[in-house]
Write a protein that holds these residues in place. Structure first.
Motif, short mmCIF file in Angstrom:
data_model
loop_
_atom_site.label_atom_id
_atom_site.label_comp_id
_atom_site.label_asym_id
_atom_site.label_seq_id
_atom_site.Cartn_x
_atom_site.Cartn_y
_atom_site.Cartn_z
N LYS A 1 0.73 -1.15 0.02
CA LYS A 1 0.02 -0.13 -0.11
C LYS A 1 0.82 1.28 0.13
CE LYS A 1 -2.41 1.52 3.92
NZ LYS A 1 -3.64 1.28 4.44
N ILE B 1 0.84 5.31 0.33
CA ILE B 1 -0.15 6.70 0.80
C ILE B 1 0.77 7.80 0.37
CG2 ILE B 1 -0.62 8.20 2.67
CD1 ILE B 1 -0.38 5.69 4.56
N SER C 1 -4.21 10.45 -0.36
CA SER C 1 -5.01 9.29 -0.94
C SER C 1 -4.16 8.01 -0.90
CB SER C 1 -5.28 9.72 -2.35
OG SER C 1 -3.87 9.98 -3.14
N GLU C 2 -4.67 6.96 -1.27
CA GLU C 2 -3.97 5.87 -0.98
C GLU C 2 -3.90 4.84 -2.35
OE1 GLU C 2 -5.45 3.45 2.20
OE2 GLU C 2 -4.79 4.93 3.78
N HIS D 1 -3.18 1.00 -3.79
CA HIS D 1 -2.81 -0.64 -3.43
C HIS D 1 -2.40 -1.31 -4.84
CE1 HIS D 1 -4.52 -4.55 -2.01
NE2 HIS D 1 -3.27 -4.42 -1.25
N VAL E 1 3.54 -0.77 3.98
CA VAL E 1 2.73 0.66 3.59
C VAL E 1 3.89 1.60 3.74
CG1 VAL E 1 1.15 2.18 4.52
CG2 VAL E 1 0.78 -0.35 4.94
N ARG F 1 4.69 5.78 2.98
CA ARG F 1 3.96 7.09 2.73
C ARG F 1 5.04 7.81 1.96
NH1 ARG F 1 3.20 8.37 7.68
NH2 ARG F 1 0.93 8.34 7.69
#
Length: 338
Positions: free
Chosen positions: A44, A46, A51-52, A54, A157, A159
């Motif tokens: 994932k 960010i 907004s994300e 995947h 994840v 960012r």
């Protein structure tokens, strides 16, 4: 294209997630919780606006042999970690596999395919005993300069803080068919991926700041903004950068921006902790040889004095050694209010 991302951290995760979402075959080489998270959920991302995105098709394996030969290997680990990947790294190599070195600092391949008095010379600071040069043929290598900033916020994840530019370059400065194809694939995934005719000069512009701001921040626990706005440390950074510029120019590098422009650029980043300061705070090994020790070595090779860089290198080396021997970390924190 088949991509193996060796180093499923912030930059590797950003690259792999975007490439997988663009339809490329991406396999992360990962461990522990990161491995489990990617296997269970993909990766994932960010984005800057919150907004994300995947990438459910991204795969992850622990052992490189499980991934097998790839078209492209993205090396996104820290410079001092590459040696630990040998000899398993060769499990990812096929006859035409490209190895893209997305690593900060002076790379072990710096003098390979570089015409001149030092062509083919190794650098002990970043490749003791020539292990990397012996294991990774220079014909495979694509140089790269990484500009984005990102952080791994939890397993699987990432960012994105800012940026999407990854400059690419053949070691001989040519615009080969393979590098043009790689650039096109990366651009389809949403990156800026220009091909440079002089990847070493591009490396030096980024290194110019890293070799000064990283050790200063590690020793002072100051952010980029603080270092640049405090006159004594701004002057210290300037002295280090002036010495480094002399070393680089002795090697034929030409800087397209001024020293003051480079410092202003760092100041503009704001209250950002350098990667080396973050490593000090978390008790991780410091990426010192590629960023600083290599410049000291290049100074000796070219007969260029680097007294300020050498002094900072000595002090930061001892800090890293002390933290490692005590298995500790060092962080400046405000007192807890009672």
């Amino acid at each position: 294209m088949k991509f193996a991302v060796v180093g499923a951290g912030a930059i590797g995760g950003y690259l792999g997630a975007k490439l997988a979402r663009a339809g490329e075959d991406v396999t992360f080489i990962a461990r522990n919780r990161n491995l489990e998270a990617i296997r269970a959920n993909g990766f994932k991302l960010i984005l800057e606006d919150g907004s994300e995105e995947h990438a459910p098709t991204a795969k992850a394996v622990q052992h490189m042999a499980e991934a097998g030969p790839q078209d492209v290997v993205l090396l996104t680990v820290k410079a001092h970690q590459v040696g630990d990947l040998l000899p398993d790294l060769r499990e990812l190599f096929g006859p035409h596999t490209m190895v893209v070195t997305m690593i900060n600092g002076i790379p072990w391949w710096y003098f390979h395919k570089l015409p001149g008095a030092h062509e083919g010379m190794g650098l002990e600071s970043v490749d003791p005993g020539g292990r990397l040069a012996a294991a990774i043929e220079p014909e495979r290598i694509i140089g790269s300069v990484v500009y984005p900033a990102a952080e791994l916020v939890e397993p699987g994840v990432v960012r994105l803080i800012e940026g999407n530019r990854f400059t690419l370059g053949e070691l001989d400065g040519s615009r080969s068919e393979r590098i043009a194809g790689l650039s096109e694939v990366m651009m389809r995934a949403g990156f800026k991926a220009p091909v440079s005719k002089d990847i070493r000069s591009e490396l030096w512009v980024k290194l110019w700041g890293n070799l000064s701001f990283n050790p200063i921040s590690a020793l002072t626990h100051a952010t980029l903004e603080d270092i640049c706005r405090f006159p004594p440390t701004r002057a210290l950074a300037s002295r280090m950068m002036t010495e480094a510029q002399s070393v680089a120019e002795a090697l034929g590098v030409r800087f397209k921006i001024s020293l003051e422009q480079r410092i202003a650029g760092a100041e503009g980043v704001g209250a950002h902790k350098t990667s080396m300061l973050q490593d000090v705070e978390h008790g991780r090994a410091l990426e010192l040889e590629a960023l600083v020790g290599s410049v000291v070595e290049l100074g000796r090779i070219t007969g260029t004095p680097t007294p300020t860089i050498e002094a900072m290198y000595a002090a930061t080396s001892l800090l890293g050694r002390t933290l490692a021997s005590q298995q500790g970390h060092l962080r400046v924190e405000a007192p807890v209010q009672k």
